[in-house]
Design an enzyme around this catalytic site. Structure first.
Site, PDB file in Angstrom:
ATOM      1  N   ASP A 286       0.873  -1.177   0.000  1.00 37.45           N
ATOM      2  CA  ASP A 286       0.000   0.000   0.000  1.00 37.45           C
ATOM      3  C   ASP A 286       0.913   1.231   0.000  1.00 37.45           C
ATOM      4  O   ASP A 286       2.137   1.119  -0.183  1.00 37.45           O
ATOM      5  CB  ASP A 286      -1.006  -0.043   1.175  1.00 37.45           C
ATOM      6  CG  ASP A 286      -0.370   0.243   2.540  1.00 37.45           C
ATOM      7  OD1 ASP A 286       0.876   0.373   2.625  1.00 37.45           O
ATOM      8  OD2 ASP A 286      -1.119   0.314   3.525  1.00 37.45           O
TER       9      ASP A 286
ATOM     10  N   CYS B  27       3.152  -3.036   4.087  1.00 38.73           N
ATOM     11  CA  CYS B  27       2.326  -1.864   4.423  1.00 38.73           C
ATOM     12  C   CYS B  27       3.053  -1.104   5.526  1.00 38.73           C
ATOM     13  O   CYS B  27       4.249  -1.335   5.745  1.00 38.73           O
ATOM     14  CB  CYS B  27       0.891  -2.258   4.789  1.00 38.73           C
ATOM     15  SG  CYS B  27       0.696  -3.320   6.226  1.00 38.73           S
ATOM     16  N   GLY B  28       2.359  -0.220   6.206  1.00 37.94           N
ATOM     17  CA  GLY B  28       3.032   0.557   7.245  1.00 37.94           C
ATOM     18  C   GLY B  28       3.534  -0.320   8.375  1.00 37.94           C
ATOM     19  O   GLY B  28       4.676  -0.208   8.820  1.00 37.94           O
ATOM     20  N   THR B  29       2.669  -1.216   8.828  1.00 44.22           N
ATOM     21  CA  THR B  29       3.033  -2.095   9.949  1.00 44.22           C
ATOM     22  C   THR B  29       3.262  -3.545   9.531  1.00 44.22           C
ATOM     23  O   THR B  29       3.840  -4.326  10.299  1.00 44.22           O
ATOM     24  CB  THR B  29       1.893  -2.123  10.993  1.00 44.22           C
ATOM     25  OG1 THR B  29       0.718  -2.658  10.342  1.00 44.22           O
ATOM     26  CG2 THR B  29       1.601  -0.733  11.532  1.00 44.22           C
TER      27      THR B  29
ATOM     28  N   MET C 203      -1.827  -6.227   6.103  1.00 45.12           N
ATOM     29  CA  MET C 203      -1.553  -7.125   4.972  1.00 45.12           C
ATOM     30  C   MET C 203      -1.581  -8.587   5.440  1.00 45.12           C
ATOM     31  O   MET C 203      -2.114  -9.467   4.756  1.00 45.12           O
ATOM     32  CB  MET C 203      -0.177  -6.820   4.364  1.00 45.12           C
ATOM     33  CG  MET C 203      -0.110  -5.531   3.577  1.00 45.12           C
ATOM     34  SD  MET C 203      -1.044  -5.636   2.049  1.00 45.12           S
ATOM     35  CE  MET C 203      -0.305  -4.287   1.108  1.00 45.12           C
TER      36      MET C 203
ATOM     37  N   HIS D  36      10.033 -23.952   9.501  1.00 52.24           N
ATOM     38  CA  HIS D  36       9.048 -24.621  10.364  1.00 52.24           C
ATOM     39  C   HIS D  36       7.605 -24.480   9.881  1.00 52.24           C
ATOM     40  O   HIS D  36       6.803 -25.378  10.087  1.00 52.24           O
ATOM     41  CB  HIS D  36       9.123 -24.069  11.792  1.00 52.24           C
ATOM     42  CG  HIS D  36      10.373 -24.460  12.522  1.00 52.24           C
ATOM     43  ND1 HIS D  36      10.449 -24.523  13.896  1.00 52.24           N
ATOM     44  CD2 HIS D  36      11.614 -24.799  12.073  1.00 52.24           C
ATOM     45  CE1 HIS D  36      11.670 -24.892  14.261  1.00 52.24           C
ATOM     46  NE2 HIS D  36      12.404 -25.049  13.170  1.00 52.24           N
TER      47      HIS D  36
ATOM     48  N   ARG E 230       8.416 -33.251  11.340  1.00 52.86           N
ATOM     49  CA  ARG E 230       7.410 -32.908  12.362  1.00 52.86           C
ATOM     50  C   ARG E 230       6.686 -31.603  12.001  1.00 52.86           C
ATOM     51  O   ARG E 230       5.511 -31.424  12.340  1.00 52.86           O
ATOM     52  CB  ARG E 230       8.056 -32.808  13.745  1.00 52.86           C
ATOM     53  CG  ARG E 230       9.013 -31.643  13.933  1.00 52.86           C
ATOM     54  CD  ARG E 230       9.724 -31.683  15.285  1.00 52.86           C
ATOM     55  NE  ARG E 230      10.532 -30.497  15.528  1.00 52.86           N
ATOM     56  CZ  ARG E 230      11.728 -30.265  15.001  1.00 52.86           C
ATOM     57  NH1 ARG E 230      12.269 -31.144  14.168  1.00 52.86           N
ATOM     58  NH2 ARG E 230      12.403 -29.147  15.283  1.00 52.86           N
ATOM     59  N   HIS E 231       7.392 -30.716  11.295  1.00 51.47           N
ATOM     60  CA  HIS E 231       6.771 -29.440  10.919  1.00 51.47           C
ATOM     61  C   HIS E 231       5.697 -29.651   9.857  1.00 51.47           C
ATOM     62  O   HIS E 231       4.684 -28.949   9.849  1.00 51.47           O
ATOM     63  CB  HIS E 231       7.838 -28.461  10.425  1.00 51.47           C
ATOM     64  CG  HIS E 231       8.923 -28.241  11.416  1.00 51.47           C
ATOM     65  ND1 HIS E 231       8.681 -27.713  12.665  1.00 51.47           N
ATOM     66  CD2 HIS E 231      10.254 -28.513  11.368  1.00 51.47           C
ATOM     67  CE1 HIS E 231       9.819 -27.656  13.344  1.00 51.47           C
ATOM     68  NE2 HIS E 231      10.780 -28.139  12.576  1.00 51.47           N
TER      69      HIS E 231
HETATM   70  O1  LIG Z   1      -0.011  -0.518   8.243  1.00 58.78           O
HETATM   71  C1  LIG Z   1      -1.045  -0.485   7.620  1.00 58.78           C
HETATM   72  C2  LIG Z   1      -2.058  -1.539   7.772  1.00 58.78           C
HETATM   73  O2  LIG Z   1      -1.696  -2.488   8.727  1.00 58.78           O
HETATM   74  C3  LIG Z   1      -1.326   0.647   6.730  1.00 58.78           C
HETATM   75  O3  LIG Z   1      -0.206   0.906   5.929  1.00 58.78           O
HETATM   76  C4  LIG Z   1      -1.665   1.851   7.579  1.00 58.78           C
HETATM   77  O4  LIG Z   1      -2.799   1.572   8.393  1.00 58.78           O
HETATM   78  C5  LIG Z   1      -1.951   3.070   6.706  1.00 58.78           C
HETATM   79  O5  LIG Z   1      -2.228   4.176   7.533  1.00 58.78           O
HETATM   80  P1  LIG Z   1      -2.516   5.631   6.961  1.00 58.78           P
HETATM   81  O6  LIG Z   1      -3.777   5.521   6.134  1.00 58.78           O
HETATM   82  O7  LIG Z   1      -2.702   6.472   8.195  1.00 58.78           O
HETATM   83  O8  LIG Z   1      -1.327   6.015   6.110  1.00 58.78           O
END
Ligand SMILES: O=C(CO)[C@H](O)[C@H](O)COP(=O)(O)O
Length: 146
Positions: A8, A65-67, A71, A98, A132-133
């Site tokens: 994103d 994505c940001g975090t 995703m 694993h 095992r995995h």
């Molecule tokens: O990490 C994210 C989803 O997990 C997105 O990238 C994040 O939420 C985007 O935030 P914003 O609209 O404030 O830029």
């Protein structure tokens, strides 16, 4: 191996970093965007990539994505997907060895490009150990197929 790549607006720079890494490693991939001028919605990128991996059109997916969290949540909704959110190199190796994960997510607001590159390289090259995995992963698939 054929990899589907997307991000994103929060993950564009690391997505480009990973594309460059795959160019160097000679790994075939397709970049599904985003072509982001502004804000987009991560499920619009995670779900199509996850479907392409689940269908066998692509072997693996990488989503940024940001975090990495959104995703990951979205990709794991698609049957057949084992998606891992990874921000350290130990987990990158372990989740291939694993968990036989077929999608990797990372967060550009969490880690820098150098670490993201190292994580992607390990994840792209590490083999599943089976044994095992495989039994454990099989139990997840069995549940999913009920
Ligand atoms: O990490 C994210 C989803 O997990 C997105 O990238 C994040 O939420 C985007 O935030 P914003 O609209 O404030 O830029």
């Amino acid at each position: 191996m054929k990899v589907a790549l997307a991000s994103d607006h929060g993950g564009v720079n690391i997505r480009k970093e990973i594309a460059n890494l795959m160019d160097i490693l000679g790994i075939e991939y397709q970049d599904f965007g985003c072509e982001c001028d502004g804000s987009v919605d991560y499920p619009d990128y995670a779900l199509p990539v996850a479907q392409k991996v689940a269908s066998g059109e692509f072997d693996r997916g990488i989503l940024i994505c940001g975090t990495g969290i959104g995703m990951s949540i979205a990709a794991n909704k698609v049957k057949g997907i084992r998606c891992a959110l990874v921000h350290d190199t130990f987990s990158a190796k372990a989740t291939r060895a694993h968990n036989d994960t077929n999608i990797l997510t990372m967060g550009e607001r969490v880690i820098g490009p150098g670490l993201a590159r190292d994580i992607a390289q390990i994840w792209l090259t590490e083999e599943f150990e089976g044994g095992r995995h495989a039994t454990r992963v099989g139990k997840i698939s069995e549940y999913e197929n009920k």
